[in-house]
Design a protein around this motif. Structure first.
Motif, mmCIF file in Angstrom:
data_model
loop_
_atom_site.group_PDB
_atom_site.id
_atom_site.type_symbol
_atom_site.label_atom_id
_atom_site.label_comp_id
_atom_site.label_asym_id
_atom_site.label_seq_id
_atom_site.Cartn_x
_atom_site.Cartn_y
_atom_site.Cartn_z
ATOM 1 N N ASP A 30 -3.106 -7.386 9.260
ATOM 2 C CA ASP A 30 -3.152 -7.660 7.828
ATOM 3 C C ASP A 30 -2.313 -6.601 7.113
ATOM 4 N N ARG A 39 -6.955 -7.862 12.309
ATOM 5 C CA ARG A 39 -7.937 -8.923 12.134
ATOM 6 C C ARG A 39 -7.788 -9.933 13.274
ATOM 7 N N GLY A 93 0.791 -1.211 0.000
ATOM 8 C CA GLY A 93 0.000 0.000 0.000
ATOM 9 C C GLY A 93 0.827 1.266 0.000
ATOM 10 N N SER A 140 -4.256 -5.038 3.777
ATOM 11 C CA SER A 140 -5.328 -4.062 3.983
ATOM 12 C C SER A 140 -4.968 -3.026 5.047
ATOM 13 N N ARG A 141 -3.846 -3.248 5.763
ATOM 14 C CA ARG A 141 -3.372 -2.342 6.823
ATOM 15 C C ARG A 141 -4.407 -2.236 7.944
ATOM 16 N N THR A 142 -4.996 -3.367 8.333
ATOM 17 C CA THR A 142 -5.992 -3.386 9.404
ATOM 18 C C THR A 142 -5.711 -4.575 10.323
#
Length: 421
Positions: A256, A263, A36, A259-261
């Protein structure tokens, strides 16, 4: 070995004409691939892409890698050599290598130059040259969320592209009685990590069982897209009470990197005991029937047949077995659509009459189609409410008339077919 391989590749790829070396004929670049285009966090994988373009004959070659202080690293596969056409139409040799690096701390670091030592043919003269890449400034971001992150003691920091868990038991935990022992093996796989970065063995403890922790096996599998870390955890669990034991799930949070989130994945909850009859009498085979009983049963069957033919009969009631209902409830409680669909598939194989009734019911057919889109589709379908589906498929059903009239048939091998994509 690397030098011999380079020479053989150069010969196979064809001779590049010998000519005097000019500026720009020998270039080596190192490019970090960031997920990203965001600064990585500590222990997150970054791929370094090395690319050399050499417009000359190469006799021998050797890559000298910098120390990579403050980084863990591993090379992904072998070096690649090929021919490439330059914008001016001339041919050149192309060298490629991929290195996965893992920054160990937060801060700004420098990746020192890689050096490619080449023995070349410089206009007919054998010459040793060094081609250097440019140094790279490499910032590692600081975690700013209120909880978690690389420096937090809990939970374990797990940055990965994907995380999967496989849970296996021997024997099935529902069949374990008091005093029996079952072995549980959980395999955790994380894409884009080294095995040393996986968490320690989780603590598995609850009332009524004695747990013996086994060895932990760790391994790193190298793939072209990055390493895959695998840890195998093992426990032996002895049931110490006669009651059914609910073993709670264990949540494993992970970051993650795509997605840079944050989980969460989970070692699923399981039930220990309760899957076999509680009384020994239930396990005994039935006593043989007397001739009088057999004759009476035959007469009753004959009368029932006449009733079905002449007057019709009340349709029998079908229902999913107790074990099947328990399997659906467990999968629904864990939110595991794959396990839920697998339990339904087993039930439909074991009870084809009930499966045909479900097919004829618009609500059940629509629910199963939605579940199939979630399990077998491309991931775009929303997961249906598994608790509502448990109630739907656990209800008693009246057998369809067509079911009563059909000849016996073999159960389908795979349950309902997968929906067309």
């Amino acid at each position: 070995m690397g030098r011999v391989l380079a020479v053989l590749l150069a010969l196979l790829l064809g001779q590049i004409p010998a000519r005097a070396i000019e500026p720009g004929d020998l270039t080596l670049t190192v490019t970090p691939e960031l997920s990203g285009n965001a600064q990585p966090y500590a222990r997150e994988m970054v791929l370094l892409k090395l690319r050399g373009v050499y417009r000359t004959q190469i006799l021998l070659e050797d890559v000298r890698q910098p120390a990579l202080t403050n980084f863990s690293w591993t090379q992904l596969g072998r070096d690649s050599w090929s021919r490439t056409q330059l914008p001016d139409g001339q041919m050149a040799l192309q060298f490629e290598r991929t290195v996965a690096i893992f920054p160990q701390h937060t801060g700004t670091f420098t990746i020192e130059p890689f050096v490619h030592k080449l023995t070349i043919n410089d206009n007919g003269e054998r010459k040793l040259v060094e081609v250097r890449s440019e140094p790279i400034e490499f910032p590692v971001a600081k975690w700013t969320a209120e909880t978690g992150g690389p420096d937090a003691p809990e939970p374990w920091w797990l940055p990965a592209r994907d995380v999967t868990i496989t849970d296996s038991w021997d024997p099935d935990p529902e069949t374990v009685n008091q005093g029996d022992t079952a072995r549980r093996i959980v395999t955790l796989e994380a894409q884009g990590m080294l095995a040393e970065g996986l968490p320690p063995r989780p603590i598995m403890r609850t009332r009524g069982i004695v747990t013996f922790a086994g060895p932990v096996k760790r391994e790193t599998i190298i793939t072209p897209s990055g390493p895959v870390a695998r840890a195998t955890y093992q426990w032996d669990l002895k049931k110490g009470v006669p009651e059914v034991i609910a073993l709670e799930g264990i949540q494993i949070p992970w970051y993650d990197t795509l997605s840079r989130t944050m989980r969460v994945t989970e070692i699923p909850a399981r039930q220990i005991g309760g899957g076999l009859p509680d009384r020994e009498d239930d396990l005994k085979p039935p006593s043989p029937a007397s001739w009088a009983t057999i004759a009476a049963a035959a007469l009753a069957a004959f009368g029932l047949g006449l009733a079905l033919i002449g007057f019709g009969a009340r349709r029998p009631v079908l229902r999913l077995s107790r074990g099947g209902r328990q399997a659906l409830r467990r999968a629904a409680a864990a939110g595991d659509a794959v396990a839920f669909r697998a339990a339904l598939g087993r039930a439909m194989q074991a009870e084809p009459d009930l499966a045909r009734v479900w097919r004829a019911d618009p609500d059940a057919a629509a629910a199963l189609s939605a579940l199939d889109r979630t399990v077998y589709g491309m991931g775009d379908a929303a997961t249906p409410n598994l608790t509502e589906l448990t109630q739907l498929f656990s209800r008693r059903r009246k057998a369809a008339v067509t079911v009563l009239a059909e000849e016996p048939r073999l159960a389908p091998l795979d349950g309902w077919g997968r929906p067309a994509r």
